[in-house]
Motif scaffolding. Structure first.
Motif, mmCIF file in Angstrom:
data_model
loop_
_atom_site.group_PDB
_atom_site.id
_atom_site.type_symbol
_atom_site.label_atom_id
_atom_site.label_comp_id
_atom_site.label_asym_id
_atom_site.label_seq_id
_atom_site.Cartn_x
_atom_site.Cartn_y
_atom_site.Cartn_z
ATOM 1 N N THR A 9 0.840 -1.196 0.000
ATOM 2 C CA THR A 9 0.000 0.000 0.000
ATOM 3 C C THR A 9 0.873 1.243 0.000
ATOM 4 O OG1 THR A 9 -1.649 -1.169 1.324
ATOM 5 C CG2 THR A 9 -1.809 1.225 1.257
ATOM 6 N N PHE A 10 0.553 2.174 -0.887
ATOM 7 C CA PHE A 10 1.151 3.503 -0.858
ATOM 8 C C PHE A 10 0.010 4.442 -0.478
ATOM 9 C CE2 PHE A 10 3.703 1.262 -4.082
ATOM 10 C CZ PHE A 10 4.938 1.364 -3.467
ATOM 11 N N ALA A 11 0.097 5.031 0.693
ATOM 12 C CA ALA A 11 -1.010 5.849 1.176
ATOM 13 C C ALA A 11 -0.509 7.148 1.796
ATOM 14 C CB ALA A 11 -1.824 5.078 2.215
ATOM 15 N N THR A 20 0.652 7.632 -6.918
ATOM 16 C CA THR A 20 0.543 7.070 -8.267
ATOM 17 C C THR A 20 1.924 6.884 -8.869
ATOM 18 O OG1 THR A 20 -1.603 8.110 -8.574
ATOM 19 C CG2 THR A 20 -0.453 7.427 -10.565
ATOM 20 N N ALA A 21 2.806 7.831 -8.633
ATOM 21 C CA ALA A 21 4.165 7.755 -9.182
ATOM 22 C C ALA A 21 4.918 6.532 -8.666
ATOM 23 C CB ALA A 21 4.938 9.027 -8.839
ATOM 24 N N ASP A 42 -7.258 1.669 -7.152
ATOM 25 C CA ASP A 42 -7.156 3.112 -6.906
ATOM 26 C C ASP A 42 -8.293 3.508 -5.976
ATOM 27 O OD1 ASP A 42 -6.810 5.827 -6.962
ATOM 28 O OD2 ASP A 42 -6.861 6.010 -9.141
ATOM 29 N N CYS A 43 -7.968 3.873 -4.763
ATOM 30 C CA CYS A 43 -8.984 4.218 -3.754
ATOM 31 C C CYS A 43 -9.010 5.713 -3.484
ATOM 32 C CB CYS A 43 -8.716 3.456 -2.462
ATOM 33 S SG CYS A 43 -8.848 1.686 -2.647
ATOM 34 N N HIS A 48 -9.018 9.468 -8.978
ATOM 35 C CA HIS A 48 -8.797 8.245 -9.761
ATOM 36 C C HIS A 48 -7.560 8.415 -10.646
ATOM 37 C CE1 HIS A 48 -12.453 6.455 -8.329
ATOM 38 N NE2 HIS A 48 -13.125 7.508 -8.689
ATOM 39 N N SER A 49 -6.452 8.729 -10.027
ATOM 40 C CA SER A 49 -5.221 9.090 -10.732
ATOM 41 C C SER A 49 -4.724 8.008 -11.674
ATOM 42 C CB SER A 49 -4.121 9.413 -9.722
ATOM 43 O OG SER A 49 -4.537 10.458 -8.886
#
Length: 65
Positions: A9-11, A20-21, A42-43, A48-49
């Protein structure tokens, strides 16, 4: 031996933090180089990147042809 799924997870609550990157290339490396089955979710409802990035990529590829 059955393998259990892993979750990465990236948050961040801050916009523009690079979620996103980091997500897109990480998923690409895991799938293309390591041959893992990958699902990206995508959360981020307002942006919604990842979906937007995919549409931009398809649009730019169409213009190149």
């Amino acid at each position: 031996m059955k393998k259990e799924p892993s979750f990465i997870t990236f948050a961040s609550r801050k916009g523009g933090a690079g979620k996103t990157a980091f997500t897109v290339p990480t998923a690409g490396i895991l799938h293309n180089c390591r041959k893992y089955n990958v699902a990206v979710v995508d959360c981020d409802p307002p942006r919604h990147s990842i979906g937007s990035a995919e549409k931009r990529k398809k649009h730019s590829m169409t213009n190149l042809m």
